[in-house]
Design a protein around this motif. Structure first.
Motif, PDB file in Angstrom:
ATOM      1  N   ALA A   1     -15.013  27.246 -81.407  1.00 30.68           N
ATOM      2  CA  ALA A   1     -14.645  28.513 -82.041  1.00 30.68           C
ATOM      3  C   ALA A   1     -13.189  28.430 -82.493  1.00 30.68           C
ATOM      4  CB  ALA A   1     -14.846  29.673 -81.067  1.00 30.68           C
ATOM      5  N   ALA A   2     -13.005  28.036 -83.739  1.00 31.57           N
ATOM      6  CA  ALA A   2     -11.652  27.962 -84.286  1.00 31.57           C
ATOM      7  C   ALA A   2     -11.109  29.372 -84.493  1.00 31.57           C
ATOM      8  CB  ALA A   2     -11.658  27.197 -85.602  1.00 31.57           C
ATOM      9  N   THR A   3      -9.910  29.615 -83.968  1.00 24.61           N
ATOM     10  CA  THR A   3      -9.294  30.931 -84.129  1.00 24.61           C
ATOM     11  C   THR A   3      -7.784  30.779 -84.082  1.00 24.61           C
ATOM     12  OG1 THR A   3      -9.228  33.197 -83.256  1.00 24.61           O
ATOM     13  CG2 THR A   3      -9.393  31.428 -81.645  1.00 24.61           C
ATOM     14  N   THR A   4      -7.090  31.603 -84.860  1.00 24.74           N
ATOM     15  CA  THR A   4      -5.626  31.611 -84.848  1.00 24.74           C
ATOM     16  C   THR A   4      -5.171  33.068 -84.824  1.00 24.74           C
ATOM     17  OG1 THR A   4      -5.183  31.793 -87.231  1.00 24.74           O
ATOM     18  CG2 THR A   4      -5.687  29.585 -86.376  1.00 24.74           C
ATOM     19  N   PRO A   5      -3.890  33.322 -84.604  1.00 23.77           N
ATOM     20  CA  PRO A   5      -3.405  34.707 -84.612  1.00 23.77           C
ATOM     21  C   PRO A   5      -3.621  35.422 -85.942  1.00 23.77           C
ATOM     22  CG  PRO A   5      -1.808  33.280 -83.540  1.00 23.77           C
ATOM     23  CD  PRO A   5      -2.841  32.382 -84.146  1.00 23.77           C
ATOM     24  N   VAL A   6      -3.797  34.671 -87.018  1.00 26.39           N
ATOM     25  CA  VAL A   6      -3.985  35.307 -88.328  1.00 26.39           C
ATOM     26  C   VAL A   6      -5.387  35.106 -88.889  1.00 26.39           C
ATOM     27  CG1 VAL A   6      -1.541  35.169 -88.903  1.00 26.39           C
ATOM     28  CG2 VAL A   6      -3.046  33.263 -89.517  1.00 26.39           C
ATOM     29  N   ALA A   7      -6.259  34.435 -88.159  1.00 21.38           N
ATOM     30  CA  ALA A   7      -7.629  34.194 -88.614  1.00 21.38           C
ATOM     31  C   ALA A   7      -8.564  34.229 -87.417  1.00 21.38           C
ATOM     32  CB  ALA A   7      -7.728  32.855 -89.350  1.00 21.38           C
ATOM     33  N   GLN A   8      -9.050  35.421 -87.090  1.00 18.88           N
ATOM     34  CA  GLN A   8      -9.914  35.576 -85.934  1.00 18.88           C
ATOM     35  C   GLN A   8     -11.287  34.970 -86.187  1.00 18.88           C
ATOM     36  OE1 GLN A   8     -10.247  39.663 -84.714  1.00 18.88           O
ATOM     37  NE2 GLN A   8      -8.115  39.796 -84.033  1.00 18.88           N
ATOM     38  N   ASN A   9     -11.890  34.468 -85.112  1.00 16.69           N
ATOM     39  CA  ASN A   9     -13.276  34.021 -85.158  1.00 16.69           C
ATOM     40  C   ASN A   9     -14.155  35.226 -84.819  1.00 16.69           C
ATOM     41  OD1 ASN A   9     -15.831  33.043 -83.781  1.00 16.69           O
ATOM     42  ND2 ASN A   9     -15.060  31.116 -84.588  1.00 16.69           N
ATOM     43  N   PRO A  10     -15.097  35.605 -85.684  1.00 19.54           N
ATOM     44  CA  PRO A  10     -15.879  36.817 -85.431  1.00 19.54           C
ATOM     45  C   PRO A  10     -16.726  36.749 -84.164  1.00 19.54           C
ATOM     46  CG  PRO A  10     -16.739  35.589 -87.324  1.00 19.54           C
ATOM     47  CD  PRO A  10     -15.431  34.980 -86.977  1.00 19.54           C
TER      48      PRO A  10
ATOM     49  N   ALA B   1     -14.383  37.396 -81.309  1.00 19.95           N
ATOM     50  CA  ALA B   1     -13.978  38.806 -81.320  1.00 19.95           C
ATOM     51  C   ALA B   1     -15.062  39.704 -80.736  1.00 19.95           C
ATOM     52  CB  ALA B   1     -13.634  39.233 -82.741  1.00 19.95           C
ATOM     53  N   LYS B   2     -16.325  39.353 -80.911  1.00 20.71           N
ATOM     54  CA  LYS B   2     -17.415  40.143 -80.316  1.00 20.71           C
ATOM     55  C   LYS B   2     -17.427  40.021 -78.800  1.00 20.71           C
ATOM     56  CE  LYS B   2     -20.566  39.751 -84.272  1.00 20.71           C
ATOM     57  NZ  LYS B   2     -21.835  39.135 -84.752  1.00 20.71           N
ATOM     58  N   ALA B   3     -17.054  38.838 -78.304  1.00 14.68           N
ATOM     59  CA  ALA B   3     -17.105  38.586 -76.861  1.00 14.68           C
ATOM     60  C   ALA B   3     -15.812  38.958 -76.156  1.00 14.68           C
ATOM     61  CB  ALA B   3     -17.427  37.110 -76.609  1.00 14.68           C
ATOM     62  N   ASN B   4     -14.711  39.075 -76.914  1.00 13.71           N
ATOM     63  CA  ASN B   4     -13.397  39.259 -76.319  1.00 13.71           C
ATOM     64  C   ASN B   4     -12.581  40.181 -77.230  1.00 13.71           C
ATOM     65  OD1 ASN B   4     -10.699  38.984 -75.551  1.00 13.71           O
ATOM     66  ND2 ASN B   4     -10.748  36.772 -75.365  1.00 13.71           N
ATOM     67  N   PRO B   5     -12.175  41.330 -76.739  1.00 14.30           N
ATOM     68  CA  PRO B   5     -11.475  42.288 -77.606  1.00 14.30           C
ATOM     69  C   PRO B   5     -10.152  41.784 -78.164  1.00 14.30           C
ATOM     70  CG  PRO B   5     -11.391  42.983 -75.302  1.00 14.30           C
ATOM     71  CD  PRO B   5     -12.373  41.858 -75.380  1.00 14.30           C
ATOM     72  N   VAL B   6      -9.535  40.774 -77.524  1.00 12.36           N
ATOM     73  CA  VAL B   6      -8.299  40.217 -78.082  1.00 12.36           C
ATOM     74  C   VAL B   6      -8.563  38.937 -78.872  1.00 12.36           C
ATOM     75  CG1 VAL B   6      -6.809  41.298 -76.378  1.00 12.36           C
ATOM     76  CG2 VAL B   6      -7.724  39.033 -75.911  1.00 12.36           C
TER      77      VAL B   6
END
Length: 202
Positions: free
Chosen positions: A33-42, A45-50
């Motif tokens: 699950a690639a994610t950065t502070p400016v590009a959330q992984n959807p 985001a469903k599993a973790n509010p932050v």
């Protein structure tokens, strides 16, 4: 269990090392699950509010996030030696975890400032201030390193992950030359199969 992860995250590395050391890795499905502070992984985001990794979804549907919480949860699921001790050493071990995490928090902010922020918006004083935190943490680790011995707990694992992140993203820091006690300990600890199996690449 499902673990949303990035192979380059030092916080994910903490979780995976603990899972490997305790034999729990076979019970965890890793989901990239690639994610950065400016590009959330959807999905994250469903599993973790932050919307950050690591995020663990347990078999009974509990969503856990933050490496400290996930590691302590996993430590309840095995019968072997505990990574979070219950005896008088607990506070020293937790302090070492906080020291490693604090180093990582500051180093990541430096990385984001130089990598994610547009060049015309970068603030050198900010990056320098975070690097002072990194150096302060390294000075403290250097004092503590001779006492680590062969301990494998959440304190030493976190510090190893922090040092590994410096190798990965701040190779020109040459911390082994500046902190010989830390280097001597890390040379031994980095030989553990769980540590070798989780070296970040990319």
């Amino acid at each position: 269990m499902k673990l949303y992860y990035s192979p380059t995250s030092p916080y994910v590395r903490k979780v995976v090392i603990l899972a490997l050391e305790t034999g729990l890795d076979a019970k965890i499905q890793r989901i990239p699950a690639a994610t950065t502070p400016v590009a959330q992984n959807p999905d994250v985001a469903k599993a973790n509010p932050v919307a950050k990794v690591p995020t663990l979804v347990t078999d009974d549907g509990l969503h856990l996030f933050d490496s400290r919480v996930i590691c302590e949860y996993l430590d309840t699921l095995h019968a072997g030696r505990k990574f979070f001790p219950a005896d008088a050493s607990r506070w020293a071990v937790l302090r070492q975890q906080a020291l490693g995490d604090g180093l990582l928090d500051a180093a990541l902010l430096v990385r984001y400032e130089g990598f994610l922020r547009p060049e015309d918006k970068r603030w050198s004083d900010w990056a320098d201030g975070q690097m002072k935190k990194v150096l302060g943490a390294m000075a403290e680790i250097e004092k503590l390193a001779p006492s680590f011995g062969d301990r494998v707990d959440i304190g030493t694992v976190t510090i190893a992950c922090a040092l590994g992140y410096l190798d990965f993203r701040f190779g020109d820091m040459n911390w082994r030359q500046k902190y010989p006690q830390t280097a001597a300990w890390a040379q031994r600890f980095f030989e553990r199969p769980s540590v070798k199996a989780t070296v970040p690449v990319g």
